[in-house]
Design a protein around this motif. Structure first.
Motif, mmCIF file in Angstrom:
data_model
loop_
_atom_site.group_PDB
_atom_site.id
_atom_site.type_symbol
_atom_site.label_atom_id
_atom_site.label_comp_id
_atom_site.label_asym_id
_atom_site.label_seq_id
_atom_site.Cartn_x
_atom_site.Cartn_y
_atom_site.Cartn_z
ATOM 1 N N SER A 73 15.094 -5.509 18.453
ATOM 2 C CA SER A 73 15.233 -4.417 17.483
ATOM 3 C C SER A 73 15.721 -4.878 16.112
ATOM 4 C CB SER A 73 16.215 -3.367 18.029
ATOM 5 O OG SER A 73 17.480 -3.964 18.284
ATOM 6 N N ASP A 74 15.656 -6.183 15.832
ATOM 7 C CA ASP A 74 16.193 -6.659 14.556
ATOM 8 C C ASP A 74 15.087 -6.935 13.530
ATOM 9 O OD1 ASP A 74 15.146 -8.780 15.938
ATOM 10 O OD2 ASP A 74 16.674 -10.216 15.307
ATOM 11 N N GLY A 75 13.942 -6.272 13.686
ATOM 12 C CA GLY A 75 12.876 -6.457 12.712
ATOM 13 C C GLY A 75 13.120 -5.641 11.459
ATOM 14 N N THR A 76 12.207 -5.770 10.511
ATOM 15 C CA THR A 76 12.264 -5.005 9.267
ATOM 16 C C THR A 76 11.730 -3.597 9.514
ATOM 17 O OG1 THR A 76 11.917 -7.010 7.963
ATOM 18 C CG2 THR A 76 11.462 -4.900 6.878
ATOM 19 N N GLU A 77 12.473 -2.600 9.082
ATOM 20 C CA GLU A 77 12.030 -1.215 9.236
ATOM 21 C C GLU A 77 11.748 -0.614 7.856
ATOM 22 O OE1 GLU A 77 14.377 1.224 11.778
ATOM 23 O OE2 GLU A 77 14.855 -0.415 13.161
ATOM 24 N N VAL A 78 10.596 0.032 7.738
ATOM 25 C CA VAL A 78 10.168 0.626 6.466
ATOM 26 C C VAL A 78 9.871 2.100 6.691
ATOM 27 C CG1 VAL A 78 8.503 0.539 4.582
ATOM 28 C CG2 VAL A 78 9.161 -1.580 5.762
ATOM 29 N N ASP A 79 10.574 2.959 5.976
ATOM 30 C CA ASP A 79 10.370 4.410 6.050
ATOM 31 C C ASP A 79 9.511 4.826 4.862
ATOM 32 O OD1 ASP A 79 10.521 7.182 5.892
ATOM 33 O OD2 ASP A 79 12.625 7.272 6.504
ATOM 34 N N LEU A 80 8.282 5.284 5.117
ATOM 35 C CA LEU A 80 7.362 5.608 4.032
ATOM 36 C C LEU A 80 7.467 7.054 3.555
ATOM 37 C CD1 LEU A 80 4.131 3.614 4.910
ATOM 38 C CD2 LEU A 80 5.885 3.091 3.217
ATOM 39 N N LYS A 81 8.321 7.845 4.166
ATOM 40 C CA LYS A 81 8.619 9.190 3.665
ATOM 41 C C LYS A 81 7.355 10.035 3.450
ATOM 42 C CE LYS A 81 12.752 7.406 1.378
ATOM 43 N NZ LYS A 81 13.598 7.633 2.564
ATOM 44 N N GLY A 82 6.443 9.941 4.398
ATOM 45 C CA GLY A 82 5.264 10.805 4.362
ATOM 46 C C GLY A 82 4.081 10.288 3.586
ATOM 47 N N ALA A 83 4.099 9.035 3.167
ATOM 48 C CA ALA A 83 3.002 8.502 2.359
ATOM 49 C C ALA A 83 1.728 8.296 3.188
ATOM 50 C CB ALA A 83 3.409 7.176 1.722
ATOM 51 N N LEU A 84 0.608 8.236 2.489
ATOM 52 C CA LEU A 84 -0.692 7.905 3.071
ATOM 53 C C LEU A 84 -0.781 6.393 3.275
ATOM 54 C CD1 LEU A 84 -3.799 8.533 3.625
ATOM 55 C CD2 LEU A 84 -4.109 8.059 1.168
ATOM 56 N N VAL A 85 -1.358 5.973 4.396
ATOM 57 C CA VAL A 85 -1.578 4.555 4.682
ATOM 58 C C VAL A 85 -3.037 4.347 5.060
ATOM 59 C CG1 VAL A 85 -1.082 2.691 6.329
ATOM 60 C CG2 VAL A 85 0.786 4.014 5.327
ATOM 61 N N THR A 86 -3.637 3.289 4.522
ATOM 62 C CA THR A 86 -5.009 2.904 4.866
ATOM 63 C C THR A 86 -5.040 1.406 5.153
ATOM 64 O OG1 THR A 86 -5.761 2.219 2.650
ATOM 65 C CG2 THR A 86 -5.862 4.592 3.177
ATOM 66 N N PRO A 87 -6.142 0.929 5.723
ATOM 67 C CA PRO A 87 -6.319 -0.526 5.746
ATOM 68 C C PRO A 87 -6.370 -1.069 4.317
ATOM 69 C CG PRO A 87 -7.933 0.575 7.155
ATOM 70 C CD PRO A 87 -7.279 1.638 6.336
ATOM 71 N N GLY A 88 -6.042 -2.336 4.157
ATOM 72 C CA GLY A 88 -6.263 -2.968 2.865
ATOM 73 C C GLY A 88 -7.716 -2.821 2.463
ATOM 74 N N LEU A 89 -7.966 -2.497 1.194
ATOM 75 C CA LEU A 89 -9.340 -2.313 0.733
ATOM 76 C C LEU A 89 -10.052 -3.669 0.673
ATOM 77 C CD1 LEU A 89 -8.810 0.357 -2.064
ATOM 78 C CD2 LEU A 89 -9.134 0.686 0.404
ATOM 79 N N ILE A 90 -11.356 -3.626 0.828
ATOM 80 C CA ILE A 90 -12.177 -4.839 0.836
ATOM 81 C C ILE A 90 -13.256 -4.696 -0.231
ATOM 82 C CG2 ILE A 90 -13.784 -6.246 2.183
ATOM 83 C CD1 ILE A 90 -12.218 -5.426 4.687
ATOM 84 N N ASP A 91 -13.272 -5.617 -1.179
ATOM 85 C CA ASP A 91 -14.305 -5.661 -2.215
ATOM 86 C C ASP A 91 -15.394 -6.607 -1.724
ATOM 87 O OD1 ASP A 91 -15.923 -5.968 -4.433
ATOM 88 O OD2 ASP A 91 -14.256 -6.005 -5.861
ATOM 89 N N ALA A 92 -16.552 -6.067 -1.404
ATOM 90 C CA ALA A 92 -17.613 -6.867 -0.794
ATOM 91 C C ALA A 92 -18.610 -7.432 -1.792
ATOM 92 C CB ALA A 92 -18.345 -6.023 0.256
ATOM 93 N N HIS A 93 -18.300 -7.374 -3.104
ATOM 94 C CA HIS A 93 -19.237 -7.921 -4.097
ATOM 95 C C HIS A 93 -18.518 -8.114 -5.424
ATOM 96 C CE1 HIS A 93 -23.575 -8.074 -5.707
ATOM 97 N NE2 HIS A 93 -22.790 -8.274 -6.775
ATOM 98 N N SER A 94 -18.239 -9.364 -5.788
ATOM 99 C CA SER A 94 -17.615 -9.627 -7.092
ATOM 100 C C SER A 94 -18.013 -11.002 -7.615
ATOM 101 C CB SER A 94 -16.082 -9.531 -6.997
ATOM 102 O OG SER A 94 -15.518 -10.727 -6.491
ATOM 103 N N HIS A 95 -17.846 -11.165 -8.929
ATOM 104 C CA HIS A 95 -18.200 -12.408 -9.627
ATOM 105 C C HIS A 95 -17.011 -12.827 -10.513
ATOM 106 C CE1 HIS A 95 -22.685 -11.682 -8.999
ATOM 107 N NE2 HIS A 95 -22.237 -10.443 -8.917
ATOM 108 N N PRO A 96 -15.941 -13.364 -9.966
ATOM 109 C CA PRO A 96 -14.734 -13.567 -10.770
ATOM 110 C C PRO A 96 -14.607 -14.903 -11.493
ATOM 111 C CG PRO A 96 -14.230 -13.971 -8.481
ATOM 112 C CD PRO A 96 -15.680 -13.601 -8.531
#
Length: 396
Positions: free
Chosen positions: A52-75
């Motif tokens: 039980s000694d891990g990091t705990e994060v309370d997001l207070k009701g926020a929206l969570v999604t997977p990390g976004l993926i950019d499938a086409h770029s020329h940087p």
């Protein structure tokens, strides 16, 4: 015992998986991998026997999604093409600008003149902004040298940046087939012959994917077939810029070769869509570029055929400067007609499918912990706040 993070008080968890959206949710990350994602009411049961000694994060009701993926770029490029963007806004066509020495050729000249260190520094700066905006994986193409040594060096630049912790994960795509090198004049066949001989070196330097611009004024279907076949033989996954400027057969070639992705697709028809679906080719769409070109891809036909949709920024010096995939999601809704859920799935699970990455794009147990908490309590905010910003980002 490894690293443990418990994310609780998630208002809405957009999993992009079979569970859909889970309200009042929690996620547990162990050593960079999701071990639990579901209703917070089940969290205590999951944590039985876990220290039980891990990091705990309370997001207070926020929206969570997977990390976004950019499938086409020329940087990887030097210079800018702001003047020709203004010309295009006044009525000049893409082809007219290219014929007068602008377009890709102008960026090739500037990029060849730049040092490797300066190109790496500029690409690093751009890629950092992707991660800051909630994009945890970026497909990044070469394509602005159009000679063997330069294209291989661009692969090395991207492969080197891929290991930097404050950047998104980078999927390196070798795009020597972006245009004909200036030394070859109009000899597309001669250039493709040379490019085929560079494939093995590109793979060794770190390219996982290969791409070609199969379109009017660039490479023919036969030239594209030769290059992608050679790239596949060298161990790279084939992708294709297809049917953006004209319906020349790029989508049909993508189906024939079983490409991972066919991109842009502004001119395809329902028959092309069915071929892509049957072959399992992902359609990677670029809403910003479609808007700039004044033409939308046939999204309804693609969806009705059963084609998986991915999204890309198409960040490049000629048509699109954004690195914000949340903006791309908003434009996919407003310009392409996707629902918010469809657009978010395209920017997460769809992008993962486009890049053959089975370990990300969804918030499910066993997946890589690429997770974003957003400054919103509902996914509809993506279509209201163009360029929604993240509150917190976890990359693996």
């Amino acid at each position: 015992m490894g690293e443990l993070t418990i994310i609780s008080s998630i208002g809405r968890l957009f999993t992009a998986g079979a569970a859909g959206v889970v309200e009042n949710a929690a996620v547990v990350i162990r050593d960079g991998t999701i071990s639990f994602a579901g209703p917070e009411a089940l969290l205590a049961e999951h944590l039985v026997g876990i220290r039980s000694d891990g990091t705990e994060v309370d997001l207070k009701g926020a929206l969570v999604t997977p990390g976004l993926i950019d499938a086409h770029s020329h940087p990887v490029y030097a210079g800018n093409r702001f003047a020709e963007i203004a010309q295009r806004s006044a009525g000049a066509s893409y082809s007219q600008i290219a014929a007068s020495g602008g377009g890709i050729a102008a960026t090739v000249a500037a990029t060849r003149a730049a040092s490797s260190d300066s190109l790496a520094s500029a690409a690093r700066h751009r890629l950092r902004s992707w991660l800051d905006g909630g994009t945890t994986t970026v497909e990044a193409k070469t394509g602005y040298h159009l000679d063997g040594p330069g294209e291989i060096e661009a692969v090395r630049i991207l492969a080197g940046l891929a290991g930097e912790p404050d950047l998104p994960s980078i999927e390196v795509t070798w795009l020597a087939g972006h245009g004909i090198g200036p030394e070859y004049g109009d000899d597309g066949d001669g250039y493709i012959d040379e490019a085929c001989r560079w494939c093995a070196d590109a793979r060794s330097a770190g390219a996982r994917h290969a791409d070609v611009f199969c379109d009017e004024g660039y490479f023919t279907v036969e030239q594209s077939r030769r290059l992608l076949t050679a790239a596949s033989s060298a161990g790279m996954l084939p992708r294709i810029h297809a049917d953006e400027l004209a319906r020349t057969g790029g989508a049909r070639l993508a189906a024939e070769l079983g490409c991972s992705s066919a991109d842009h697709l502004l001119r395809v028809e329902a028959t092309d869509a069915r071929l892509l679906a049957d072959a399992g080719v992902v359609a990677t769409l670029a809403p910003v570029t479609a808007l700039a070109m004044g033409r939308r891809p046939p999204v309804r036909a693609l969806l009705e055929a059963g084609v998986t949709i991915a999204l890309g920024s198409d960040h490049n010096p000629g048509t699109c400067g954004t690195t914000s995939m949340s903006l791309v999601v908003a434009l996919a809704v407003a310009e392409l007609g996707l629902s918010v859920h469809q657009a978010l799935e395209a920017a997460t699970a769809g992008g993962a499918a486009s890049l053959h990455l089975a370990d990300r794009g969804r918030i499910v147990a066993g997946s890589r912990a690429d997770i974003v908490a957003w400054d919103a309590d509902h996914e509809g905010a993506f279509s209201w706040n163009y360029g929604l910003r993240p509150l917190r980002i976890w990359k693996a």
